[in-house]
Design a protein around this motif. Structure first.
Motif, PDB file in Angstrom:
ATOM      1  N   MET A  32     -24.392 -97.185  31.018  1.00  0.00           N
ATOM      2  CA  MET A  32     -25.012 -98.206  31.854  1.00  0.00           C
ATOM      3  C   MET A  32     -25.720 -99.229  30.963  1.00  0.00           C
ATOM      4  SD  MET A  32     -26.549 -95.676  34.850  1.00  0.00           S
ATOM      5  CE  MET A  32     -26.915 -96.989  36.011  1.00  0.00           C
ATOM      6  N   PRO A  33     -25.795-100.494  31.381  1.00  0.00           N
ATOM      7  CA  PRO A  33     -26.493-101.508  30.573  1.00  0.00           C
ATOM      8  C   PRO A  33     -27.951-101.125  30.346  1.00  0.00           C
ATOM      9  CG  PRO A  33     -25.214-102.548  32.330  1.00  0.00           C
ATOM     10  CD  PRO A  33     -25.197-101.076  32.601  1.00  0.00           C
ATOM     11  N   VAL A  34     -28.527-101.645  29.291  1.00  0.00           N
ATOM     12  CA  VAL A  34     -29.903-101.278  28.942  1.00  0.00           C
ATOM     13  C   VAL A  34     -30.904-101.731  30.003  1.00  0.00           C
ATOM     14  CG1 VAL A  34     -29.496-101.217  26.458  1.00  0.00           C
ATOM     15  CG2 VAL A  34     -30.142-103.388  27.537  1.00  0.00           C
ATOM     16  N   ASP A  35     -30.546-102.770  30.759  1.00  0.00           N
ATOM     17  CA  ASP A  35     -31.467-103.252  31.788  1.00  0.00           C
ATOM     18  C   ASP A  35     -31.095-102.776  33.191  1.00  0.00           C
ATOM     19  OD1 ASP A  35     -29.197-104.739  32.114  1.00  0.00           O
ATOM     20  OD2 ASP A  35     -30.212-106.686  32.270  1.00  0.00           O
ATOM     21  N   ALA A  36     -30.290-101.720  33.278  1.00  0.00           N
ATOM     22  CA  ALA A  36     -29.936-101.156  34.596  1.00  0.00           C
ATOM     23  C   ALA A  36     -31.217-100.761  35.326  1.00  0.00           C
ATOM     24  CB  ALA A  36     -29.020 -99.957  34.431  1.00  0.00           C
ATOM     25  N   SER A  37     -31.211-100.894  36.640  1.00  0.00           N
ATOM     26  CA  SER A  37     -32.431-100.639  37.407  1.00  0.00           C
ATOM     27  C   SER A  37     -32.842 -99.175  37.324  1.00  0.00           C
ATOM     28  CB  SER A  37     -32.240-101.050  38.865  1.00  0.00           C
ATOM     29  OG  SER A  37     -31.482-100.095  39.569  1.00  0.00           O
ATOM     30  N   VAL A  38     -34.137 -98.958  37.335  1.00  0.00           N
ATOM     31  CA  VAL A  38     -34.691 -97.603  37.221  1.00  0.00           C
ATOM     32  C   VAL A  38     -34.201 -96.693  38.359  1.00  0.00           C
ATOM     33  CG1 VAL A  38     -36.838 -96.253  37.247  1.00  0.00           C
ATOM     34  CG2 VAL A  38     -36.700 -98.364  35.910  1.00  0.00           C
ATOM     35  N   PRO A  39     -34.196 -97.130  39.626  1.00  0.00           N
ATOM     36  CA  PRO A  39     -33.703 -96.248  40.694  1.00  0.00           C
ATOM     37  C   PRO A  39     -32.244 -95.842  40.503  1.00  0.00           C
ATOM     38  CG  PRO A  39     -35.001 -98.030  41.631  1.00  0.00           C
ATOM     39  CD  PRO A  39     -34.783 -98.369  40.187  1.00  0.00           C
ATOM     40  N   LYS A  40     -31.390 -96.779  40.017  1.00  0.00           N
ATOM     41  CA  LYS A  40     -29.980 -96.439  39.813  1.00  0.00           C
ATOM     42  C   LYS A  40     -29.812 -95.447  38.669  1.00  0.00           C
ATOM     43  CE  LYS A  40     -28.074-100.689  41.807  1.00  0.00           C
ATOM     44  NZ  LYS A  40     -27.288-101.916  41.602  1.00  0.00           N
ATOM     45  N   LEU A  41     -30.597 -95.618  37.606  1.00  0.00           N
ATOM     46  CA  LEU A  41     -30.561 -94.647  36.505  1.00  0.00           C
ATOM     47  C   LEU A  41     -30.992 -93.272  36.988  1.00  0.00           C
ATOM     48  CD1 LEU A  41     -32.242 -96.836  33.730  1.00  0.00           C
ATOM     49  CD2 LEU A  41     -29.912 -95.942  33.638  1.00  0.00           C
ATOM     50  N   ALA A  42     -32.085 -93.231  37.732  1.00  0.00           N
ATOM     51  CA  ALA A  42     -32.610 -91.948  38.209  1.00  0.00           C
ATOM     52  C   ALA A  42     -31.628 -91.267  39.151  1.00  0.00           C
ATOM     53  CB  ALA A  42     -33.947 -92.171  38.922  1.00  0.00           C
ATOM     54  N   ALA A  43     -31.016 -92.035  40.037  1.00  0.00           N
ATOM     55  CA  ALA A  43     -30.066 -91.447  40.989  1.00  0.00           C
ATOM     56  C   ALA A  43     -28.839 -90.901  40.270  1.00  0.00           C
ATOM     57  CB  ALA A  43     -29.651 -92.498  42.019  1.00  0.00           C
ATOM     58  N   THR A  44     -28.332 -91.642  39.274  1.00  0.00           N
ATOM     59  CA  THR A  44     -27.148 -91.195  38.528  1.00  0.00           C
ATOM     60  C   THR A  44     -27.440 -89.891  37.803  1.00  0.00           C
ATOM     61  OG1 THR A  44     -26.451 -93.504  38.254  1.00  0.00           O
ATOM     62  CG2 THR A  44     -25.428 -91.870  36.814  1.00  0.00           C
ATOM     63  N   ARG A  45     -28.598 -89.828  37.161  1.00  0.00           N
ATOM     64  CA  ARG A  45     -28.986 -88.575  36.495  1.00  0.00           C
ATOM     65  C   ARG A  45     -29.213 -87.460  37.523  1.00  0.00           C
ATOM     66  NH1 ARG A  45     -32.487 -92.240  33.057  1.00  0.00           N
ATOM     67  NH2 ARG A  45     -31.411 -92.370  31.040  1.00  0.00           N
ATOM     68  N   GLY A  46     -29.749 -87.843  38.686  1.00  0.00           N
ATOM     69  CA  GLY A  46     -30.004 -86.849  39.726  1.00  0.00           C
ATOM     70  C   GLY A  46     -28.751 -86.178  40.240  1.00  0.00           C
ATOM     71  N   TYR A  47     -27.623 -86.892  40.165  1.00  0.00           N
ATOM     72  CA  TYR A  47     -26.345 -86.293  40.578  1.00  0.00           C
ATOM     73  C   TYR A  47     -25.703 -85.475  39.466  1.00  0.00           C
ATOM     74  CZ  TYR A  47     -26.469 -89.320  44.710  1.00  0.00           C
ATOM     75  OH  TYR A  47     -26.823 -89.938  45.888  1.00  0.00           O
ATOM     76  N   GLY A  48     -26.393 -85.368  38.327  1.00  0.00           N
ATOM     77  CA  GLY A  48     -25.921 -84.470  37.267  1.00  0.00           C
ATOM     78  C   GLY A  48     -25.178 -85.117  36.125  1.00  0.00           C
ATOM     79  N   ALA A  49     -25.045 -86.438  36.117  1.00  0.00           N
ATOM     80  CA  ALA A  49     -24.316 -87.106  35.042  1.00  0.00           C
ATOM     81  C   ALA A  49     -25.206 -87.282  33.816  1.00  0.00           C
ATOM     82  CB  ALA A  49     -23.793 -88.461  35.508  1.00  0.00           C
ATOM     83  N   GLU A  50     -24.590 -87.325  32.649  1.00  0.00           N
ATOM     84  CA  GLU A  50     -25.278 -87.677  31.416  1.00  0.00           C
ATOM     85  C   GLU A  50     -25.230 -89.191  31.275  1.00  0.00           C
ATOM     86  OE1 GLU A  50     -24.547 -87.330  26.597  1.00  0.00           O
ATOM     87  OE2 GLU A  50     -23.698 -85.770  27.914  1.00  0.00           O
ATOM     88  N   VAL A  51     -26.382 -89.831  31.242  1.00  0.00           N
ATOM     89  CA  VAL A  51     -26.444 -91.300  31.200  1.00  0.00           C
ATOM     90  C   VAL A  51     -26.736 -91.779  29.789  1.00  0.00           C
ATOM     91  CG1 VAL A  51     -27.672 -93.355  32.028  1.00  0.00           C
ATOM     92  CG2 VAL A  51     -27.180 -91.471  33.601  1.00  0.00           C
ATOM     93  N   ARG A  52     -25.955 -92.764  29.347  1.00  0.00           N
ATOM     94  CA  ARG A  52     -26.189 -93.412  28.060  1.00  0.00           C
ATOM     95  C   ARG A  52     -26.279 -94.916  28.298  1.00  0.00           C
ATOM     96  NH1 ARG A  52     -21.531 -90.218  24.486  1.00  0.00           N
ATOM     97  NH2 ARG A  52     -22.369 -88.091  24.816  1.00  0.00           N
ATOM     98  N   GLN A  53     -27.344 -95.532  27.808  1.00  0.00           N
ATOM     99  CA  GLN A  53     -27.547 -96.964  28.028  1.00  0.00           C
ATOM    100  C   GLN A  53     -27.151 -97.758  26.789  1.00  0.00           C
ATOM    101  OE1 GLN A  53     -31.688 -96.192  30.017  1.00  0.00           O
ATOM    102  NE2 GLN A  53     -31.037 -98.260  30.609  1.00  0.00           N
ATOM    103  N   VAL A  54     -26.322 -98.789  27.018  1.00  0.00           N
ATOM    104  CA  VAL A  54     -25.832 -99.604  25.908  1.00  0.00           C
ATOM    105  C   VAL A  54     -25.450-100.986  26.423  1.00  0.00           C
ATOM    106  CG1 VAL A  54     -23.470 -98.759  26.202  1.00  0.00           C
ATOM    107  CG2 VAL A  54     -24.163 -99.696  24.001  1.00  0.00           C
ATOM    108  N   GLY A  55     -25.746-102.019  25.632  1.00  0.00           N
ATOM    109  CA  GLY A  55     -25.291-103.369  25.950  1.00  0.00           C
ATOM    110  C   GLY A  55     -26.087-104.040  27.058  1.00  0.00           C
TER     111      GLY A  55
END
Length: 407
Positions: free
Chosen positions: A106-129
């Motif tokens: 996900m982009p480095v400026d992705a919204s906090v709720p979207k990051l939290a929800a993605t991690r909440g569903y069990g995915a490993e999130v990496r922020q880049v670009g």
């Protein structure tokens, strides 16, 4: 379990098969008559509320369809995806349901709720670009390195097929639909909807809508091939895609789908209208279809108009800013600079005149240090709640008639 047989081009029957696959997995999202907008459009308007879909957007339809059709060997290796948020959540939820490990860039400026929800569903999130395109480059590199399957957000036949199930529901829920207006980024949703309607209801017009500062499709369609476009600043991160996908582009070009663009102001006004009168919370990209209907000449879109509210995953801080922007665009919020004499009673006279004009004062600041002022003047910045553009004009005229210099 063997992989689903590959398809060369999405058909109505393919989408019907995807609908059977998704039965019990996704929500059959409601439609909602929108009278306030019908009056503006000069035709009935009905909202298709994909903002109420599982994971907050239509993306779960395509993601689950794609992941479920992978072979057992592919599922065991895991998947990788890239997204500003909605595809990320769709892939993460689908992977969780199917027991597949997912990495999402996900982009480095992705919204906090979207990051939290993605991690909440069990995915490993990496922020880049700084954009989806940069995140997608990192995801492709990860897929090549690790052997994971790249789940593209829009450029795959299975994804287009899954997204097309929106149109099957629409035809049942709004049988007199004449125009479907759909936010357009990479093109997966528009391509799926257009495919279904071209076979099942060819009289229905499909309109794709892009943010005018991030619109790669108009130039690409004119050139006859996908072109990379400059990504300007836009609040609609969900449709800010630099290059159309090959698969959806072919569909839009072959079927002659109309593409329109909307401004940031038009999207903020649309989001405000949907929230205030439609009682639906959507993200800016999700309101792009509504914005296009508001910008269209009344009566120019045939039949009952159905804007698709594609997503509701909006950061509360962004919602606050967009609502404020929408209030300004709708004439509900006015900021003025007024030069007054620096003597007792001047400020009170200004505020009394504003009150007499029926505006509500939100904030007042005055300064004596502006270089444009003489030593006997004060500059007053005043923020007001107003009742529309005509009221804004009336307030300014009332102040000028009272002898105030309004900037």
């Amino acid at each position: 379990m063997a992989a689903h047989p590959p398809i060369d081009r999405v058909t109505l029957e393919d989408v019907r098969a995807a609908a059977r696959l998704l039965d019990g997995v996704i929500t059959r999202t409601p439609v909602q008559a929108f009278r306030a907008m019908s009056e503006v459009a000069g035709a009935p308007v009905v909202l298709k509320c994909e903002n109420l879909q599982r994971a907050g957007s239509f993306k779960i339809r395509g993601a689950y369809t794609r992941l479920s059709r992978m072979s057992d060997e592919e599922k065991a290796r895991g998947v990788v995806a890239a997204s500003a948020g909605n595809h990320a959540q769709g892939v993460a939820l689908a992977a969780q349901m199917l027991g597949i490990h997912a990495i999402v860039y996900m982009p480095v400026d992705a919204s906090v709720p979207k990051l939290a929800a993605t991690r909440g569903y069990g995915a490993e999130v990496r922020q880049v670009g700084d954009s989806v395109d940069e995140a997608l480059g990192a995801a492709r590199a990860e897929a090549a390195r690790s052997g994971r399957t790249l789940i593209h957000p829009f450029d795959h036949l299975d994804v287009v097929t899954g997204q097309g199930t929106v149109a099957l529901e629409l035809l049942e829920q709004v049988p007199d639909v004449g125009t479907v207006v759909v936010p357009l980024g990479g093109g997966g949703l528009v391509a799926g909807i257009a495919t279904v309607l071209a076979e099942a209801a060819p009289h229905v017009t499909v309109v794709g809508v892009q943010a005018e500062t991030a619109a790669a499709y108009p130039a690409s369609l004119a050139a006859g091939r996908p072109l990379s476009g400059a990504l300007g600043a836009t609040m609609a991160d969900g449709i800010a895609i630099g290059t159309p996908g090959d698969v959806p582009f072919e569909v839009l070009q072959r079927l002659g789908v109309q593409v329109r663009t909307v401004s940031e102001e038009e999207m903020s006004r649309a989001l405000l209208l949907v929230a205030e009168r439609g009682k639906q919370i959507v993200e800016p990209s999700g309101a792009a279809g509504v914005a296009a209907v508001l910008a269209a000449e009344p009566g120019s879109l045939p039949g009952t108009i159905v804007p698709v509210l594609t997503g509701g995953n909006i950061d509360p801080l962004l919602l606050l800013r967009v609502v404020q922007h929408g209030l300004v665009a709708a004439g509900r919020y006015l900021q003025l600079r007024v030069c007054i004499d620096d003597k007792p009673g001047s400020l009170a006279a200004l505020l009394d005149t504003i009150a007499a004009a029926g505006a509500n004062i939100v904030q007042v600041e005055h300064t004596r240090t502006d270089t444009s002022l003489t030593v006997s003047q004060v500059l007053v910045n005043v923020q007001l709640e107003t009742k529309g553009h005509e009221h804004c004009t009336a307030v300014v005229e009332r102040l000028r008639a009272g002898g105030f210099a309004v900037a």
